[in-house]
Design a protein around this motif. Sequence first.
Motif, PDB file in Angstrom:
ATOM      1  N   ASN A 165       0.850  -1.202  -0.069  1.00 14.91           N
ATOM      2  CA  ASN A 165       0.138  -0.135   0.003  1.00 14.91           C
ATOM      3  C   ASN A 165       0.736   1.271  -0.047  1.00 14.91           C
ATOM      4  O   ASN A 165       1.838   1.348   0.819  1.00 14.91           O
ATOM      5  CB  ASN A 165      -0.867  -0.071   1.334  1.00 14.91           C
TER       6      ASN A 165
ATOM      7  N   ASN B 253       0.641   3.861   0.502  1.00 14.21           N
ATOM      8  CA  ASN B 253       0.215   5.063   1.777  1.00 14.21           C
ATOM      9  C   ASN B 253       0.834   4.764   3.034  1.00 14.21           C
ATOM     10  O   ASN B 253       1.084   5.755   3.749  1.00 14.21           O
ATOM     11  CB  ASN B 253      -1.236   5.310   1.862  1.00 14.21           C
TER      12      ASN B 253
ATOM     13  N   GLY C 274      -4.467   9.710   2.795  1.00 16.55           N
ATOM     14  CA  GLY C 274      -2.844   9.282   2.761  1.00 16.55           C
ATOM     15  C   GLY C 274      -2.165   9.876   3.712  1.00 16.55           C
ATOM     16  O   GLY C 274      -0.833   9.754   3.552  1.00 16.55           O
TER      17      GLY C 274
END
Lengths: 213, 377
Positions: free
Chosen positions: B4, B6, B342
């Motif tokens: 991911n 983020n 984010g």
Amino acid sequence: MNSSKPMINVALPKGRLGEKVYDLFETAGYPCEGIKEDSRKLIFENPQAGIRYFWVKPSDVAIYVERGAADIGVAGKDILLEYQPDIYELLDLNMGKCRMAVAGPKNFRDNTGRTLRVATKFSNIALDYYTSRCREIDIIKLQGSIEIAPILGLSDVIVDIVETGTTLYENNLEVLETIVPISARLISNKVSFKFKNREIESLVKKIRKNIKE
Amino acid sequence: MKLNKNINLKQEDINILNLRHLYEQYGFVHYKMNKFEEYDLYVTNKDFLAGGSIITFTDTNGKLLALKPDVTLSIVKNFQDCPDTVQKVYYNENIYRTSKSTNTYKEIMQMGLECMGDLDIYHISEVLILAAKSLAALTDSYILDISHMGILQGFLQEVKLSPKNEDKFLTLLREKNSHGIHALFDSLRLPEEYRETAITLATTYGSMTNVLKTLRSISLNETMDQAIEELETICDVLTMQGFTSIYLDFSIVNDMSYYNGVLFRGYINGIPTGVLSGGQYDVLMDKMGKKSGAIGFAIYMDLIEDYDTSLEGYDVDILLLYQKTAAPDKLFEAVQDLTAAGYTVQAQRQIPKKLRYRKLMKFEGGTLKEAYEHEFQ
């Protein structure tokens, strides 16, 4: 860090030997202004020559070099033998000459029937030396004025650096055995030697030319 | 492997993930092991561990166990010979050793790999390439030094030093101490040719092509010839792959009762000691009753972490300040909106003294607003 030309960091031992070592570096083409003037400043640099000097306690030079705070440095062989730092020993500078020796009262007779008591600053060197001769010893670690130990009966003998022998003579002691000759050595951090290889190798080459036999 | 984007990973996590990915690409399988091992294993191979004491304790059944001071021995123990194939494993483990500087036990994180079995030049080259690639994954500025024990072995066969003098010579070699070697060989009245070869071995350092040229001219016997030939073949492969930070250095020496063949060390600019150490250890395999050869390396991840300067960033992206009266459910919704976008967020009522944040915001009247430090002083 200067990206155009890497600086070589040099740890010099404070004192008379350090000044002689600096003179050697200066004649080899690594001068640095103001370094010998009497001041409290500890770090001196000459970016043109790509060199930075700093004064440290002689027994600490090997630590600065081993830990990479200095790329190279000058240390006595006595320190190197005692602390066994993980460094490269690149040159014998042939200065600061003396010897590591066993000294004791004149006419000393080693009574092999009992453990020999040895007073010294250099416990590893003393231990190595006597282990290699299978002689059992008791180490008495002192920080200074080693000569007084056998006089007061604290120890049988001492292991210490002997330059001229005057101090021993004045205290009714004499050299019994020489363990190893000592002189100043140019040492280098192992990783600096790799990343600043060209600069360090060229310095070593220039210094080697100026070492007096 | 999907991450991911983020997720705010720490540099040390990224390093481990990158290395795992690299080793898996080349078919190395993750090897997980126990923290304990029977003490016997280490006692019988004490020299391999290069000194230092081991943390031991008694298991409930009375068996003496040890916290593992090494990974390679455990992996070798569990390896089974199978002709014409190799087994490839990588690991990421904590080991326990005494620290040289403090003389106390220390936990060290090691990541590495082992390739065991019917080794050929391909496998050796592959491991060396992976060592170089590992360093490249950790830093922009690295050096990998390679040596070959066969060259030193051949030299020692020829010179025939007594064990004590051999020890002295190897210490001098490790220090690149040419004046010391000069003095030692002269005091033993050895031929000048031997002395000069020894000094060349200690002082030669440089790119693969340059050093190989020098090497050919100093070979004294067949053992040295063979080792040089093997090193040449390996260096050809490495050169073809375009590696420029690989050098040859014969002052790298390790215990000959365990190691043979190539030996290597990796360095990262800015870290004052080596971070990667590896070699071929067929002799150890033989001692442990295995017919195969083996090569591997380990990276000291804790050293890399200690000297990591990238930590000088921020703790969080957004520091969100709220008042005591704010409704917790609405506040949580606001935090979630930010994380969904984010950002990393910390909600506080006051600005904490040492927190490093990128942006300050406040939650007021049920909405998010920009905020300024002076409002809260």
